[in-house]
Design a protein around this motif. Structure first.
Motif, mmCIF file in Angstrom:
data_model
loop_
_atom_site.group_PDB
_atom_site.id
_atom_site.type_symbol
_atom_site.label_atom_id
_atom_site.label_comp_id
_atom_site.label_asym_id
_atom_site.label_seq_id
_atom_site.Cartn_x
_atom_site.Cartn_y
_atom_site.Cartn_z
ATOM 1 N N PHE A 150 0.856 -1.181 0.000
ATOM 2 C CA PHE A 150 0.000 0.000 0.000
ATOM 3 C C PHE A 150 0.893 1.231 0.000
ATOM 4 N N GLY A 151 0.549 2.204 -0.824
ATOM 5 C CA GLY A 151 1.434 3.339 -1.001
ATOM 6 C C GLY A 151 0.811 4.689 -0.711
ATOM 7 N N TYR A 170 -3.035 1.095 9.108
ATOM 8 C CA TYR A 170 -4.053 0.047 8.950
ATOM 9 C C TYR A 170 -3.568 -1.017 7.962
ATOM 10 N N ALA A 171 -3.042 -0.566 6.829
ATOM 11 C CA ALA A 171 -2.565 -1.524 5.826
ATOM 12 C C ALA A 171 -1.444 -2.385 6.388
ATOM 13 N N ALA A 172 -0.532 -1.762 7.113
ATOM 14 C CA ALA A 172 0.591 -2.514 7.693
ATOM 15 C C ALA A 172 0.113 -3.510 8.730
ATOM 16 N N GLY A 177 2.943 -4.417 2.862
ATOM 17 C CA GLY A 177 4.144 -3.602 2.940
ATOM 18 C C GLY A 177 3.829 -2.165 2.569
ATOM 19 N N LEU A 178 4.525 -1.226 3.195
ATOM 20 C CA LEU A 178 4.286 0.187 2.919
ATOM 21 C C LEU A 178 5.328 0.705 1.931
ATOM 22 N N VAL A 179 4.852 1.327 0.850
ATOM 23 C CA VAL A 179 5.738 1.766 -0.228
ATOM 24 C C VAL A 179 5.383 3.198 -0.639
ATOM 25 N N PRO A 180 5.662 4.166 0.229
ATOM 26 C CA PRO A 180 5.341 5.557 -0.096
ATOM 27 C C PRO A 180 6.316 6.168 -1.094
ATOM 28 N N GLY A 198 7.074 3.703 8.692
ATOM 29 C CA GLY A 198 7.300 2.271 8.591
ATOM 30 C C GLY A 198 7.473 1.739 7.189
ATOM 31 N N ALA A 199 8.021 2.552 6.298
ATOM 32 C CA ALA A 199 8.176 2.136 4.903
ATOM 33 C C ALA A 199 9.004 0.863 4.774
ATOM 34 N N SER A 200 8.485 -0.096 4.018
ATOM 35 C CA SER A 200 9.244 -1.294 3.667
ATOM 36 C C SER A 200 10.249 -0.980 2.564
ATOM 37 N N ARG A 201 9.885 -0.005 1.741
ATOM 38 C CA ARG A 201 10.680 0.383 0.592
ATOM 39 C C ARG A 201 10.263 1.814 0.262
ATOM 40 N N ILE A 202 11.109 2.561 -0.429
ATOM 41 C CA ILE A 202 10.767 3.940 -0.751
ATOM 42 C C ILE A 202 10.795 4.127 -2.258
ATOM 43 N N ARG A 203 9.743 4.718 -2.748
ATOM 44 C CA ARG A 203 9.641 4.991 -4.180
ATOM 45 C C ARG A 203 10.322 6.321 -4.483
#
Length: 307
Positions: A150-151, A170-172, A177-180, A198-203
């Motif tokens: 979810f981003g 909520y998504a986490a 995974g959080l991907v903002p 809590g980003a799993s990865r960063i765009r």
């Protein structure tokens, strides 16, 4: 070597002839191609014109399958595709119908083209945060159909992240995974904001290059940045000779390679990998970063490792 792409907006992947056909079928004006963009905000305005043509679940299914076919021609074995539900269209169709269209496309793409497609819907800065929460809830409901993340996207620097954090939490909480998006139009603090949520990865994340301590933290924590070289260049945040990916990779930051919005930036995955190689990121390093950043289950990860 198989390629992994973690950052492609399906709405921005629609090639002009397909977009024209979809627009005509939906009785909408055909968008005209734009040669250049002043900045991220101008690009988003044009992106909204383009994506307004997509009106039905079958449109969403089709664009996923079409892009998987294109990506397969460029060596992709795994995609994490992004889509951004529009509030008005969600009111007309329902979020579950929108999600189902993309999920149908992901299933068909793997069956038809052999490309594993996972989905990462997102909310966007500037929208009603309550709508963002509804998107998060719909994303969670479709976890069993390929939704893995979810981003948060939109106009960096114009809107604060805080109102959108409840939907991210909520998504986490339910395993996504959080991907903002962060660190493209805005500076290192936007990357730090993404990490705090809590980003799993960063765009993107390329402005982290301005902060050596932040780069060191990203490298130590193995936080993958989804770098889209042509996108950064076309929006004026980098050049072909001076792109932050070179310094980031030298600092040990894992950088995956993606197209972002390939139809709008006149690029494809092979061009992005070639440009990344010129900037110092090898095919092997890109694959390693893609594998480390992928939000897939371990069975899929093992399958990718064997490719």
């Amino acid at each position: 070597m198989a390629r992994i792409e973690l950052h492609v907006h399906f709405e921005g992947s629609v090639r002009p002839h397909t977009l024209a056909a979809i627009a005509r079928r939906n009785r909408l004006p055909v968008p005209q191609p734009v040669d250049g963009f002043r900045d991220l905000h101008h690009f988003i305005d044009m992106w909204n014109v383009t994506t307004a043509c997509l009106r039905t679940p079958d449109d969403f299914r089709r664009i996923v399958v079409d892009y998987a076919a294109e990506a397969e021609r460029h060596g992709a074995a795994y995609l994490e595709g992004i889509f951004t539900p529009d509030p008005q269209l969600a009111a007309d169709l329902g979020l579950d119908a929108i999600m189902a269209g993309y999920c149908d496309g992901a299933a068909e793409a793997e069956e038809t083209h052999g490309v594993i497609v996972r989905l990462t819907p997102e909310q966007y800065r500037g929208a009603d945060p309550d709508f963002g929460m509804r998107v998060a809830r719909a994303a969670v409901r479709h976890r069993e159909r390929g939704v893995v993340g979810f981003g948060l996207a939109g106009r960096e620097g114009r809107f604060p992240d805080q109102p959108y954090e409840p939907a991210m939490r909520y998504a986490a909480e339910y395993g996504l995974g959080l991907v903002p998006h962060a660190g493209e139009a805005a500076g290192p603090e936007s990357v730090r904001s993404a990490l705090r949520m809590g980003a799993s990865r960063i765009r993107h994340g390329i402005t982290a290059v301005r902060d050596p301590q932040l780069m060191a933290e990203l490298a130590e924590r193995r936080i993958v940045l989804d770098v889209c070289p042509t996108s950064n260049i076309r929006l004026g945040y980098a050049t072909e000779r001076d792109h932050p990916i070179t310094q980031l990779s030298r600092a040990g930051v894992l950088c995956s390679i993606s197209t972002d919005d390939p139809a709008m930036f006149f690029t494809d995955l092979s061009r992005e990998y070639a440009l990344a190689a010129d900037l110092g990121v090898t095919e092997e390093a890109a694959f390693e970063a893609g594998l480390a950043g992928a939000l897939c289950d371990e069975r899929t990860r093992s399958r990718l490792q064997r490719m």
